[in-house]
Design an enzyme around this catalytic site. Structure first.
Site, PDB file in Angstrom:
ATOM      1  N   HIS A   1       7.507 -39.631  18.871  1.00  0.00           N
ATOM      2  CA  HIS A   1       8.688 -40.050  18.107  1.00  0.00           C
ATOM      3  C   HIS A   1       9.653 -38.880  17.913  1.00  0.00           C
ATOM      4  CE1 HIS A   1      11.199 -41.880  15.095  1.00  0.00           C
ATOM      5  NE2 HIS A   1      10.931 -40.872  14.283  1.00  0.00           N
TER       6      HIS A   1
ATOM      7  N   ARG B   1       9.230 -45.142  25.510  1.00  0.00           N
ATOM      8  CA  ARG B   1       9.395 -43.821  24.878  1.00  0.00           C
ATOM      9  C   ARG B   1       8.295 -42.927  25.432  1.00  0.00           C
ATOM     10  NH1 ARG B   1       7.659 -43.588  19.079  1.00  0.00           N
ATOM     11  NH2 ARG B   1       5.924 -42.522  20.074  1.00  0.00           N
TER      12      ARG B   1
ATOM     13  N   TYR C   1      -1.631 -42.116  19.583  1.00  0.00           N
ATOM     14  CA  TYR C   1      -1.815 -43.560  19.431  1.00  0.00           C
ATOM     15  C   TYR C   1      -1.331 -44.348  20.667  1.00  0.00           C
ATOM     16  CZ  TYR C   1       2.981 -42.521  18.144  1.00  0.00           C
ATOM     17  OH  TYR C   1       4.253 -42.032  18.150  1.00  0.00           O
TER      18      TYR C   1
HETATM   19  C1  LIG Z   1      15.826 -47.755   7.089  1.00  0.00           C
HETATM   20  C2  LIG Z   1      15.024 -46.681   7.761  1.00  0.00           C
HETATM   21  N1  LIG Z   1      13.686 -46.644   7.617  1.00  0.00           N
HETATM   22  C3  LIG Z   1      12.959 -45.665   8.205  1.00  0.00           C
HETATM   23  C4  LIG Z   1      13.577 -44.698   8.959  1.00  0.00           C
HETATM   24  C5  LIG Z   1      12.760 -43.573   9.594  1.00  0.00           C
HETATM   25  N2  LIG Z   1      12.732 -43.743  11.036  1.00  0.00           N
HETATM   26  C6  LIG Z   1      13.554 -43.049  11.854  1.00  0.00           C
HETATM   27  S1  LIG Z   1      13.375 -43.486  13.458  1.00  0.00           S
HETATM   28  C7  LIG Z   1      12.148 -44.592  13.075  1.00  0.00           C
HETATM   29  C8  LIG Z   1      11.497 -45.419  14.149  1.00  0.00           C
HETATM   30  C9  LIG Z   1      12.491 -46.354  14.739  1.00  0.00           C
HETATM   31  O1  LIG Z   1      11.904 -47.095  15.775  1.00  0.00           O
HETATM   32  P1  LIG Z   1      12.819 -47.883  16.762  1.00  0.00           P
HETATM   33  O2  LIG Z   1      13.871 -48.656  16.025  1.00  0.00           O
HETATM   34  O3  LIG Z   1      11.944 -48.660  17.675  1.00  0.00           O
HETATM   35  O4  LIG Z   1      13.609 -46.733  17.560  1.00  0.00           O
HETATM   36  P2  LIG Z   1      12.985 -45.604  18.504  1.00  0.00           P
HETATM   37  O5  LIG Z   1      12.806 -44.394  17.663  1.00  0.00           O
HETATM   38  O6  LIG Z   1      11.741 -46.138  19.099  1.00  0.00           O
HETATM   39  O7  LIG Z   1      14.051 -45.379  19.544  1.00  0.00           O
HETATM   40  C10 LIG Z   1      11.888 -44.607  11.721  1.00  0.00           C
HETATM   41  C11 LIG Z   1      10.868 -45.448  11.072  1.00  0.00           C
HETATM   42  C12 LIG Z   1      14.987 -44.767   9.073  1.00  0.00           C
HETATM   43  N3  LIG Z   1      15.689 -43.868   9.773  1.00  0.00           N
HETATM   44  N4  LIG Z   1      15.688 -45.759   8.488  1.00  0.00           N
END
Ligand SMILES: Cc1ncc(C[n+]2csc(CCOP(=O)(O)OP(=O)(O)O)c2C)c(N)n1
Ligand SMILES: [Mg+2]
Length: 364
Positions: free
Chosen positions: A266, A262, A274
């Site tokens: 975010h 990434r 970080y």
């Molecule tokens: C059940 C749930 N918890 C928290 C979130 C908030 N949230 C949205 S994206 C994210 C990070 C997800 O990380 P990852 O699965 O590695 O995907 P990336 O964003 O790195 O592509 C979080 C914590 C959510 N959408 N759903």
């Protein structure tokens, strides 16, 4: 039930060495150009959207997939029109390959009437079911369960079609991941799970998420797991084509771990302090768009002309989207509930490379 490594042959090629070798598979020159085009469109649309966000024209926040373009482009390119794709927040190239136009996407981000949800939702939660793109829900990774459910339906109806979902490394620590993987394995469902391992789940790095690489878990659920260089669109295509083949042949699911990075925060608000700078620099050298460009330049493709055409297309789309009206409040409740059952059609995927791969004697 093997855990294989399907790295592209040039996955370690430094920027100044030939990079066009590697993929003996099914891709013709035209397909390889299309993969680059899809990635350039994704990058360009998201860069434009980020600048519109900073101008206050995109409500909420904005999420992009900068540096991860090959994961959605390569995988979507291997799927047939009748397949169903659960597309997540960093996978814009999949929508483009299925035929969602840049103007609809930019209108969506800005909440305009011409957006995919006609202004009912902003940013990345959208899908056009007529094109086989299932709109994502925000709870992660619930689209794994949706894909598994669709695959169950395909199996029960005896239909030769496949579901695919992307999800992040963060998703692998949730209970829904287990439920989807287990049921897909028990039922040998025609589903492809693409784990987009981009090194972080928000600010949490991989070593704080799991003690074993999640691709290893596929064997425990009774199916194949492969690790692919997620910054190589052609390697992604080949791995997904093989996984789809297993799926429709009744050989069950595949977990594809696409290793990538990434490269942005975010979301738009996140300065990613970080993330160590050296890590970003290291991955910048493996940029998926530049890698595909190098391959094509070595084959004498006019990459600059392609870039210019893509930029012009995005300019025109942005102008049109900005001129478009906001939705009317009068019909805000339309389309919230289905008024009549709509059968799952055959779908369309005008830019998918699947049909060509099948025609050239591939294993599709
Ligand atoms: C059940 C749930 N918890 C928290 C979130 C908030 N949230 C949205 S994206 C994210 C990070 C997800 O990380 P990852 O699965 O590695 O995907 P990336 O964003 O790195 O592509 C979080 C914590 C959510 N959408 N759903
Ligand atoms: Mg992640």
């Amino acid at each position: 039930m093997a855990t294989e490594t399907a790295q592209s042959a040039d996955s370690t090629t430094p920027a100044n060495e030939p990079a066009h070798t590697a993929h003996p598979g099914h891709l013709q020159l035209e397909d390889r150009i299309w993969l680059l085009r899809a990635m350039l469109l994704m990058r360009g649309i998201e860069e434009r959207a980020m600048s519109l966000y900073r101008q206050g024209k995109v409500p909420g926040s904005f999420y992009d997939g900068y540096g991860q373009e090959a994961v959605s482009a390569g995988a979507a390119f291997a799927m047939a029109p009748e397949d169903r794709l659960c597309i997540l927040h960093r996978d814009l190239a999949a929508h483009l390959i299925r035929g969602v136009t840049p103007v609809r996407i930019l209108s969506q981000y800005m909440g305009r009437a011409a957006g995919i949800t006609r202004g009912r939702d902003g940013n990345v939660h959208f899908g056009d079911r007529r094109l086989g793109c299932v709109g994502m829900v925000s709870m992660l990774p619930d689209m794994m369960l949706v894909a598994t459910g669709m695959a169950m339906a395909f199996k029960l109806r005896g239909e030769r079609r496949c579901a695919l979902t992307w999800f992040g490394d963060g998703s692998t620590s949730r209970g829904d991941f287990h439920e989807a993987m287990n049921w897909a394995g028990v039922q040998k469902l025609p589903v492809v799970f693409v784990l987009e391992n981009n090194q972080y789940a928000y600010s949490t790095p991989l070593d704080k998420q799991f003690a074993v690489d999640p691709v290893e878990r596929a064997a425990a659920y009774g199916f194949t797991g492969v690790t692919v260089d997620g910054n190589d669109a052609e390697a992604m295509f080949e791995a997904t084509l093989a996984a789809r083949q297993r799926a429709v042949d009744g050989d069950g699911p595949t977990l594809i771990e696409a290793v990538t990075m990434r490269m942005h925060g975010h979301a738009a608000h996140d300065d990613m302090k970080y993330v160590p700078k050296e890590q970003v620099e290291e991955w910048r050298r493996r940029d998926p768009v530049e890698r595909q460009e190098r391959r094509l330049r070595e084959l004498d493709v006019d990459v600059d002309a392609l870039r210019a055409a893509v930029t012009a297309e995005i300019d025109a789309a942005a102008t049109e989207a900005l001129a478009g009206p906001m939705p009317s409040g009068d019909d805000v409740l339309d389309g919230v509930f289905a008024t009549e059952a709509e059968p799952l059609g055959d779908g369309q995927a005008p830019w998918s490379g699947y049909a060509k791969a099948a025609a050239t004697g591939g294993d599709a």
